[in-house]
Design a protein around this motif. Sequence first.
Motif, mmCIF file in Angstrom:
data_model
loop_
_atom_site.group_PDB
_atom_site.id
_atom_site.type_symbol
_atom_site.label_atom_id
_atom_site.label_comp_id
_atom_site.label_asym_id
_atom_site.label_seq_id
_atom_site.Cartn_x
_atom_site.Cartn_y
_atom_site.Cartn_z
ATOM 1 N N PRO A 75 0.846 -1.199 0.000
ATOM 2 C CA PRO A 75 0.000 0.000 0.000
ATOM 3 C C PRO A 75 0.879 1.244 0.000
ATOM 4 O O PRO A 75 1.949 1.257 0.607
ATOM 5 N N ALA A 76 0.436 2.287 -0.692
ATOM 6 C CA ALA A 76 1.236 3.511 -0.773
ATOM 7 C C ALA A 76 0.320 4.713 -0.906
ATOM 8 O O ALA A 76 -0.813 4.606 -1.348
ATOM 9 N N SER A 77 0.854 5.857 -0.542
ATOM 10 C CA SER A 77 0.138 7.115 -0.644
ATOM 11 C C SER A 77 0.298 7.664 -2.054
ATOM 12 O O SER A 77 1.407 7.837 -2.542
ATOM 13 N N ILE A 78 -0.846 7.945 -2.704
ATOM 14 C CA ILE A 78 -0.869 8.443 -4.076
ATOM 15 C C ILE A 78 -1.558 9.808 -4.079
ATOM 16 O O ILE A 78 -2.652 9.956 -3.535
ATOM 17 N N ILE A 79 -0.912 10.793 -4.679
ATOM 18 C CA ILE A 79 -1.491 12.126 -4.799
ATOM 19 C C ILE A 79 -2.540 12.087 -5.909
ATOM 20 O O ILE A 79 -2.223 11.722 -7.045
ATOM 21 N N ILE A 80 -3.777 12.462 -5.568
ATOM 22 C CA ILE A 80 -4.845 12.446 -6.568
ATOM 23 C C ILE A 80 -5.321 13.852 -6.927
ATOM 24 O O ILE A 80 -6.077 14.017 -7.878
ATOM 25 N N ALA A 81 -4.885 14.863 -6.159
ATOM 26 C CA ALA A 81 -5.229 16.254 -6.472
ATOM 27 C C ALA A 81 -4.214 17.177 -5.815
ATOM 28 O O ALA A 81 -3.666 16.851 -4.757
ATOM 29 N N GLY A 82 -3.937 18.307 -6.442
ATOM 30 C CA GLY A 82 -3.014 19.290 -5.888
ATOM 31 C C GLY A 82 -2.138 19.903 -6.963
ATOM 32 O O GLY A 82 -2.313 19.640 -8.155
ATOM 33 N N ARG A 83 -1.186 20.731 -6.534
ATOM 34 C CA ARG A 83 -0.248 21.402 -7.444
ATOM 35 C C ARG A 83 1.095 20.684 -7.418
ATOM 36 O O ARG A 83 1.679 20.492 -6.361
ATOM 37 N N ILE A 84 1.602 20.343 -8.614
ATOM 38 C CA ILE A 84 2.819 19.548 -8.764
ATOM 39 C C ILE A 84 3.775 20.259 -9.720
ATOM 40 O O ILE A 84 3.349 20.808 -10.737
ATOM 41 N N PHE A 85 5.072 20.218 -9.391
ATOM 42 C CA PHE A 85 6.096 20.704 -10.318
ATOM 43 C C PHE A 85 6.386 19.591 -11.321
ATOM 44 O O PHE A 85 7.034 18.588 -10.994
ATOM 45 N N GLU A 86 5.934 19.776 -12.543
ATOM 46 C CA GLU A 86 6.088 18.738 -13.575
ATOM 47 C C GLU A 86 7.553 18.444 -13.883
ATOM 48 O O GLU A 86 7.934 17.298 -14.089
ATOM 49 N N ASN A 87 8.407 19.474 -13.908
ATOM 50 C CA ASN A 87 9.797 19.269 -14.279
ATOM 51 C C ASN A 87 10.622 18.598 -13.173
ATOM 52 O O ASN A 87 11.783 18.282 -13.383
ATOM 53 N N ARG A 88 10.053 18.356 -12.018
ATOM 54 C CA ARG A 88 10.772 17.669 -10.937
ATOM 55 C C ARG A 88 10.277 16.247 -10.692
ATOM 56 O O ARG A 88 10.787 15.569 -9.808
ATOM 57 N N LEU A 89 9.297 15.797 -11.448
ATOM 58 C CA LEU A 89 8.790 14.444 -11.272
ATOM 59 C C LEU A 89 9.823 13.420 -11.713
ATOM 60 O O LEU A 89 10.625 13.673 -12.616
ATOM 61 N N HIS A 90 9.777 12.253 -11.103
ATOM 62 C CA HIS A 90 10.694 11.172 -11.479
ATOM 63 C C HIS A 90 10.422 10.721 -12.901
ATOM 64 O O HIS A 90 11.335 10.458 -13.675
ATOM 65 N N THR A 91 9.145 10.642 -13.261
ATOM 66 C CA THR A 91 8.738 10.242 -14.604
ATOM 67 C C THR A 91 7.878 11.349 -15.183
ATOM 68 O O THR A 91 6.847 11.680 -14.611
#
Length: 116
Positions: A75-91
């Motif tokens: 089981p893991a915590s998944i972000i389903i809404a919010g503000r994300i920096f796209e250029n810092r994502l792993h994928t």
Amino acid sequence: MGTFYRTKVYDAFLPNFIASEIGLIQRTFEVSDSGVSADEYGKKIVKAGTVYPANNTTAKGIVFEDVDVTYGSRPASIIIAGRIFENRLHTKPDAEAKTALEKQGIYFDTATEITR
């Protein structure tokens, strides 16, 4: 005498990919070990910032923190809404995944990188 545990840090620097904690919503999902390759230490790690469950139209969220699936699904915590920096994502999300994530409430920003 207490027990001493030594931990090894695999990544020395992990830039924050969350643009704002305001409006951040997370849910618990089962992260599968299928398709995850073992690293040089024999660990199967789904990295924080990975699109879940796949980087396509089935995208439901973004993995909040590293998940060790070496011994099976976890089981893991998944972000389903919010503000994300796209250029810092792993994928980097594919166009289809980005559209699916935006429909459910994830907004993508671009972080300004500072060099010193």
